[in-house]
Structure formats: structure tokens, C-alpha cells
Design an enzyme around this catalytic site. Structure first.
Site, PDB file in Angstrom:
ATOM      1  N   CYS A 130       0.836  -1.203   0.000  1.00 54.87           N
ATOM      2  CA  CYS A 130       0.000   0.000   0.000  1.00 54.87           C
ATOM      3  C   CYS A 130       0.868   1.249   0.000  1.00 54.87           C
ATOM      4  CB  CYS A 130      -0.927  -0.023   1.211  1.00 54.87           C
ATOM      5  SG  CYS A 130      -1.941   1.454   1.328  1.00 54.87           S
ATOM      6  N   CYS A 133      -0.472   4.138   2.154  1.00 55.51           N
ATOM      7  CA  CYS A 133      -0.336   3.918   3.611  1.00 55.51           C
ATOM      8  C   CYS A 133       1.110   4.124   4.052  1.00 55.51           C
ATOM      9  CB  CYS A 133      -0.738   2.501   4.005  1.00 55.51           C
ATOM     10  SG  CYS A 133      -2.200   1.875   3.220  1.00 55.51           S
ATOM     11  N   ASP A 134       2.045   3.588   3.291  1.00 55.80           N
ATOM     12  CA  ASP A 134       3.438   3.503   3.763  1.00 55.80           C
ATOM     13  C   ASP A 134       4.411   4.412   3.026  1.00 55.80           C
ATOM     14  OD1 ASP A 134       2.540   1.507   5.465  1.00 55.80           O
ATOM     15  OD2 ASP A 134       2.945  -0.087   4.019  1.00 55.80           O
TER      16      ASP A 134
END
Ligand code: NAP
Length: 300
Positions: A130, A133-134
Site C-alpha cells: 500500500c 499507507c506507507d
């Protein structure tokens, strides 16, 4: 007894809830994780007709608010089985049992792993599925994105905003994703395409320090030094729990007709979890509408 139970609160499930409620039926939605499904990881949706730009999170929040305002009930429980008892369907979770007149399976799909040695243990140490997300953890670092679909293209574009260098590795010389997204990437100076190639090894002991890439045409290997590996090679369904109720194709997707009805009366399916050629937000939302209206029409 609830009229319609929906398994999964992604785009298909929440669209189904909206249509079921507007058809005057009671609706209970089950979600194992967070509502929104895969789209919450998309930073900018540009291909939903009528909406030029919207973030996946805002899109999902809009769906959630709309279904809750219409009177949906949402429970955060993982559905472990569905039993067909004729006019009544019994839906079981780890802790409870529920009854419905119809069930819509909208379980979506989860990220497909590359299947490399140490891939799983390196999640959180450089391997990610992701980018939104990261991605921030890799600010000013070098990263590899693997995949050739829209997710990989979007991930590469997103990461190029923060990272020093983005290597986009794809197993063919043509991308599966949208040409417009490919063109945008071509214009970015810090993005390098590594085509006809697959990631064959993750390098680094405790955290990712690079990847080995193998050229599919020549068999030659190349080491790319990078601190992150973003895997974006598509999704896999998770429908085994329903295998005795619906027909699954070779890939594990649920077979259904145009009306989203499975082989079991009163059991419908919608969205990415079903057999189809185009998996898009639009088709997920459309499935939700079709399945819910068919389910509502079938309820006496
Ligand atoms: P996808 O379209 O299925 O693409 C997966 C990519 O990974 C393909 O390029 C495939 O290569 C490659 N691949 C598959 N298995 C592989 C393996 N074992 N090793 C190396 N490469 C592998 O998946 P996605 O990009 O996640 O997209 C899923 C669906 O969501 C698509 O319909 C996509 O259009 C949609 N989506 C839409 C948006 C949007 O509308 N904004 C954003 C993201 C995703 P090949 O091409 O050679 O098969």
C-alpha cells in the site's frame, strides 16, 4: 429477520446497501476490517463518471454516510459461513448467528503476494502492498514498485512525489493500466521503467536494501538498490468460506449471471469478488445496484 445481509463494506457492498434500503428493505452489512475496501488506498480517483477528482477515502466516506443516513446497520464481524435454509439464510460470524431473507456476497479481493522468499517477514521492513499507507516512510529514498496495472501506475506516481527514485518493474513491455497514467509517469524524471522483468529476490538481512530483477528475455539479473518494495500485482479473492453455496471459478471468484444471482436462490454476489473482466469502481457500484434490486425483488 433482516431482509438483506451484505458481506463486505467496500464499494459494491455499500452501493448494494444504498439500493436495498431505497427499495424499502432492512439491510445489515458485515465488514471484517474497515469500511471502504480497496479504494481507500487510492489517493486520487479520476475515472468515476461525473466526478473528475476524489480521494478514495472521501469516496468511501461518502458511500458510508449515505448508507448510514438511509438506515443501514454495520457490524464489524468477519462472516465465517452462510447456510442456505430455503427462504431463510443463516449468516455466521465467529461470535454470532444472524438470519436474512437474502444475502449479497461482496467480499472484494486482497493483495496478491509475489511469493518470494522472506516477502512476508519483510512486511513493515521495506515490503509494502500500500503506497498511500506507507509511502511517507520512504521519503527521499529509492523504491521499487512491481506491477503493470493501474494500482502499480498510481503507486509509482504517488511515490515519485516523495521518493528520490522510483523503479517501476513490470513483467511485460506494455502496461495493463491506463495509457494516460503511463504518459504521466514517462514525464517524471525520477521514474525509471524496468520492463520485461520480474523481481526474483529481496535483498537485505533485517530490512529491504534492494531487489534482484531478472530480465525475462535474456535471463540476465540486475540488482536495484532500494529501501522499499511496493508489490502491486493485482488481487486475489477470499471466497473459500462460501464454496459449498456458490460456484467458484478456477481463480476462486464467484460465478453469477448478469443479475448477480449465484447458483443458490437468494444468494447474490457483487463487485471484485465475482467472475468478470472489468474490475473498476464503476462496475463494483453497478454490481451493488443490480444485486440489491434483484435481492429486493425476490423478497416476499
Ligand atoms: P491488475 O489490473 O490485475 O494488474 C496486475 C498487474 O500485475 C498486471 O500488470 C500483471 O501483469 C501483473 N502481475 C500479476 N501477477 C504477477 C506476478 N506474479 N508477477 C509479476 N507481475 C504480475 O491489478 P491492479 O493494478 O491492482 O488493479 C485491479 C483492478 O482495479 C483493475 O481493474 C484496475 O483497473 C482497477 N484499479 C482502478 C483504479 C482507478 O480506477 N483509479 C486504481 C487502481 C486499480 P500482466 O499485465 O502481464 O498480466
Amino acid at each position: 429477520m433482516t431482509d438483506i445481509i451484505i458481506v463486505g463494506a467496500g464499494t459494491a457492498g455499500m452501493s448494494a446497501a444504498i439500493y436495498g434500503l431505497r427499495a424499502g428493505k432492512s439491510v445489515l452489512v458485515f465488514e471484517a476490517a474497515a469500511y471502504g475496501g480497496q479504494i481507500i488506498n487510492t489517493p486520487d480517483i479520476e475515472n468515476y463518471p461525473g466526478i473528475a477528482h476524489v480521494s478514495g477515502f472521501d469516496f468511501a466516506t461518502g458511500l458510508y454516510n449515505q448508507m448510514m443516513d438511509l438506515g443501514a446497520e454495520l457490524k464489524f464481524e468477519r462472516v465465517t459461513s452462510v447456510e442456505d435454509a430455503g427462504d431463510k439464510k443463516i449468516v455466521r460470524t465467529a461470535s454470532n448467528e444472524y438470519e436474512a431473507k437474502a444475502v449479497i456476497l461482496a467480499t472484494g479481493a486482497k493483495n496478491r503476494p509475489l511469493g518470494l522468499e522472506r516477502e512476508q517477514e519483510m512486511i513493515g521492513s521495506g515490503v509494502s502492498y500500500c503506497a498511500t499507507c506507507d509511502g511517507m516512510f520512504f521519503r527521499r529514498k529509492d523504491v521499487v514498485v512491481n506491477g503493470g496495472g493501474n494500482t502499480a501506475l498510481e503507486d509509482a506516481a504517488f511515490l515519485a512525489n516523495y521518493c528520490n527514485k522510483v523503479y517501476l518493474v513490470h513483467r511485460r513491455d506494455a502496461f495493463r493500466g491506463d495509457a494516460a497514467a503511463v504518459k504521466e509517469l514517462e514525464s517524471k524524471e525520477n521514474v525509471e521503467f524496468v520492463l520485461n522483468a520480474t523481481v526474483t529476490k529481496i535483498l537485505g538481512e533485517k530490512k529491504v536494501e534492494g531487489v534482484e530483477v531478472t530480465d525475462k528475455l535474456t535471463g540476465e539479473t540486475r540488482v536495484i538498490e532500494a529501501q522499499g518494495l511496493f508489490v502491486a500485482i493485482g488481487q486475489m479473492p477470499e471466497n473459500q468460506a462460501f464454496a459449498d453455496l456458490v460456484d467458484l471459478d478456477a481463480g476462486g471468484y464467484i460465478a453469477a449471471g448478469e443479475d448477480c444471482l449465484t447458483r443458490t436462490s437468494g444468494i447474490y454476489t457483487a463487485g471484485d469478488c465475482r467472475t468478470k473482466t472489468v474490475r473498476q469502481l464503476t462496475t463494483a457500484a453497478a454490481d451493488g445496484a443490480v444485486a440489491a434490486l434483484a435481492a429486493a425483488a425476490g423478497i416476499k
